[in-house]
Scaffold this active site. Sequence first.
Site, PDB file in Angstrom:
ATOM      1  CB  CYS A   2      -1.199  -0.363  -2.860  1.00 48.21           C
ATOM      2  SG  CYS A   2       0.513  -0.432  -2.372  1.00 48.21           S
ATOM      3  CD1 TRP A  75       2.703  -4.651   2.579  1.00 52.32           C
ATOM      4  CD2 TRP A  75       3.577  -5.083   0.767  1.00 52.32           C
ATOM      5  NE1 TRP A  75       3.420  -5.469   3.007  1.00 52.32           N
ATOM      6  CE2 TRP A  75       4.081  -6.042   1.995  1.00 52.32           C
ATOM      7  CE3 TRP A  75       4.067  -4.565  -0.520  1.00 52.32           C
ATOM      8  CZ2 TRP A  75       4.483  -7.049   1.421  1.00 52.32           C
ATOM      9  CZ3 TRP A  75       4.767  -5.934  -1.265  1.00 52.32           C
ATOM     10  CH2 TRP A  75       5.386  -6.799  -0.182  1.00 52.32           C
ATOM     11  CG  ASN A 101      -2.272  -2.626  -5.902  1.00 54.51           C
ATOM     12  OD1 ASN A 101      -1.346  -2.462  -5.331  1.00 54.51           O
ATOM     13  ND2 ASN A 101      -3.746  -2.797  -6.209  1.00 54.51           N
ATOM     14  N   GLY A 102       0.646  -2.134  -7.370  1.00 53.90           N
ATOM     15  CA  GLY A 102       0.740  -3.024  -8.264  1.00 53.90           C
ATOM     16  C   GLY A 102       3.036  -2.423  -8.165  1.00 53.90           C
ATOM     17  CD  GLU A 486      -3.262 -21.782   8.096  1.00 51.22           C
ATOM     18  OE1 GLU A 486      -2.379 -21.913   6.951  1.00 51.22           O
ATOM     19  OE2 GLU A 486      -4.029 -21.227   8.222  1.00 51.22           O
TER      20      GLU A 486
END
Length: 613
Positions: A2, A75, A101-102, A486
Site C-alpha cells: 500500500c 494491495w 498500510n499494514g 534466483e
Amino acid sequence: MCGIVGYSGHRPAGPILLEGLRRLEYRGYDSAGLALFDGDRQFYIAHATGKLDALVQRVEGTLPPATSGIGHTRWATHGEPSDRNAHPQLDPDGTIAVIHNGIIENFEELRARYARGPFHSETDTEVLAHMLAGAVERGVDLLDALRGVVAEARGAYSVVAVAVGEPGRMVAARAGNAGGIVIGTGEGEHLLASDLGALLPHTRRVTFLEPGEFVDLCADSVRYVDIEGHELTKTIEVLPYDPVSAVKGPYKHFMLKEIHEQPDAALNAMRGRYLTGPLRVDLSGDIPFDAAWAKALTRVVLVGMGTSMHSALVGRHYIERFARLPAEVDNSAEFRYRGPVLDEHTLVISVAQSGETVDTLAAMDEAKRAGCPQITICNSPGAQTTRVANATLLMRAGPEIAVASTKTMVASMVLLHALALYLGRLRGTLAPDVEAQQVQAALHLPAAIGAALNLGGQIEVLADRYADSRDFLFLGRGLGYPAALEGALKLKEVSYIHAEGYAAGEMKHGPIALIDDQFPTVALAPRDDVFDKMRSNIEQIRARKGPVIALVSAGDRSLEGVATDIVEMPEVDPLLTPIVAVVPLQLLSYYIATRRGADVDQPRNLAKTVTVE
Ligand code: AGP
C-alpha cells in the site's frame, strides 16, 4: 504494501497526490483513491478498482481546487480489490477519512465495540474512521483521537487521517514495523508518503516517523508527539537522491531498465569501499567495529526474504571462505519463530532492498533482544532496517521500481563480498594477496556485467523457443545453487511459469521424475571445482530427453553436443560468478514474460515492499 501520500500547501493537491501515487504504485496496485478538502464542510472522495489509471480517468475534470488531501494505492489484505474496499475509508457521516498500510489485527473486536453505523467495506481500515469520528464528536482533538485509536488497534501499520472542518490538517501515526512514513518539508507546504519516491520531486528535506510516533501537520507547521502526547524534537534530513532516475527512460519496462543499470549498481556499491593502491577493501566508513570485535565473533547468521535471501546464500560462501566464521542463512520469517540460539558474539546480517520487509524486521528484533551485533544491507537510506542495525551497508543502487528485484541483488552480493573480505582482514584470516586478487576481480564486475547484458540477443532467441513451456527447472551447485534459486524465482514471478530451483545433487532424489522433452532445465555450469558433477547432471537430464540450457564459462565448448543450448558467460573470477550469472537469468525471465504478455513490472498478487506477515 500500500502506498500512502498526503499534501498540505498552497498548490492544487489533486495532481500532486496523483503523481505521488504513480510513484508509489509499485507498492500496491489493485485499487486507489483520494480524499480532498472540498471547502470546509465536506470531502471530495474518489475510488477506483484496478491500476492508478482507472482513478485518473475517474477524477478527470472533477477535481476541486483543494490545496490539501490524501491518496492511497492498495494491495489487498482484507477484502477483495473493489471500489468499496479502496481507501480512503470514511465514517458513516463522512466526517473522517483514513488511509492505512499494514494490518489491524483486532479490527473485528474494534468493529463490535466502536461501530457508529453499518460498515461499507470488508477492510480492517474502516473501523479506524468510526473510532476517530466518535472521539472527535466527543470534542477530542484529532491528534489525541488518533493516539487513542492507536493505543487500541493492535498490529503493525501506519495510518493517516483527515477531518472535515479542519482543511489542511493531517495527522498520522506509525505503529510497529509495517511501512514507514516520511514527512517532506517544502516552501509553505508539507507532504507525507510511505516512501521517499513520492516526495523527492517536491523536496529533499525529510523526517522519518519511527514506530510509536505521531505527526500533526498543516501547510506551514508540523509537530511530532509520542503515544502519550509528549512533544518530540525531530531533525530534518537532507537527502541526495536523484528523482530523474525514477523514470523509465528508453526502456519498455522498469525491469529491463534496472537490469541494464547493474554495471552501475555494482560500481556504486563498490565506490569508496574497494580501493586500489594497494588493492584492499575498506568499510571503516560504514562499519564502526574494530579488529578486537571481529576476532571475538563466533558465528554469522544471514537473514532475508526472496531475492535478498538468495543474496544471503551467496554471502554465506564468502563469509565462510574469507572470514572463516561458521555462517548460516535463514529465511527471516522462519528464523523468528524457531527460537534461534543467539548471543552477543553472533553477527546477524540482514539483507533487504526495501529495508521495510516486516519478516526481516521481526528477525532483526529477535536478534536485537539477544544482544547480537547487526549489520544490514539495504537500498533505502533511512529505512527501518537501517535504524535497527548497528551498521548499514547502503547499496546505492538508486530506486528499484520493478517488483522483481534485479540490480539490488547485484549490489547486495557485491556488498556481502566486500563485508566478508573486510571481516577476514579484521580477523586476520585473509591473506593480503587473496584480498588484493579478490578486489581486482571485483573491480572487473561492472565490465563483466555489462558483457552479460550483451547476451540479450541470444537470450531473446531462447525466450522465443521456450516461452510456451509450462515448467522449468534451474540447477546449480555451490555458488551456482543460489543463482539457480534466483533464476526460478525470477521466472515464476514475472512470467507465471512454474519453476523450481534445486541444488543439482538433489535432482536425482526426486525432481528428475519430472523430466521429459517438454520440461526444460537451466543448468549453471561454470568451470569451477564442481563442473564435472554438473556435467553428469546435465547428461542425466539429456538421457531423459529433457532440453538443457547450460550457462558455461567464457570459451568453454566442452558441453557442445551435450547441452541443448549453451550460453557463454563473460569471464569473471569463479567466486564472483553468481553476480554475473544472474544477469542472463533475469533477461531470460524478462523476455519470456514479455512474450507471454505478462505485466512485467507489476506481476499479479505481488508487491514491492512486503509489510505484512
Ligand atoms: C524479488 O524479485 C521479489 N519481489 C521478492 O522476493 C523480494 O526479494 C522480497 O520480498 C524481499 O524484499 P526486500 O529485499 O525488500 O526485503
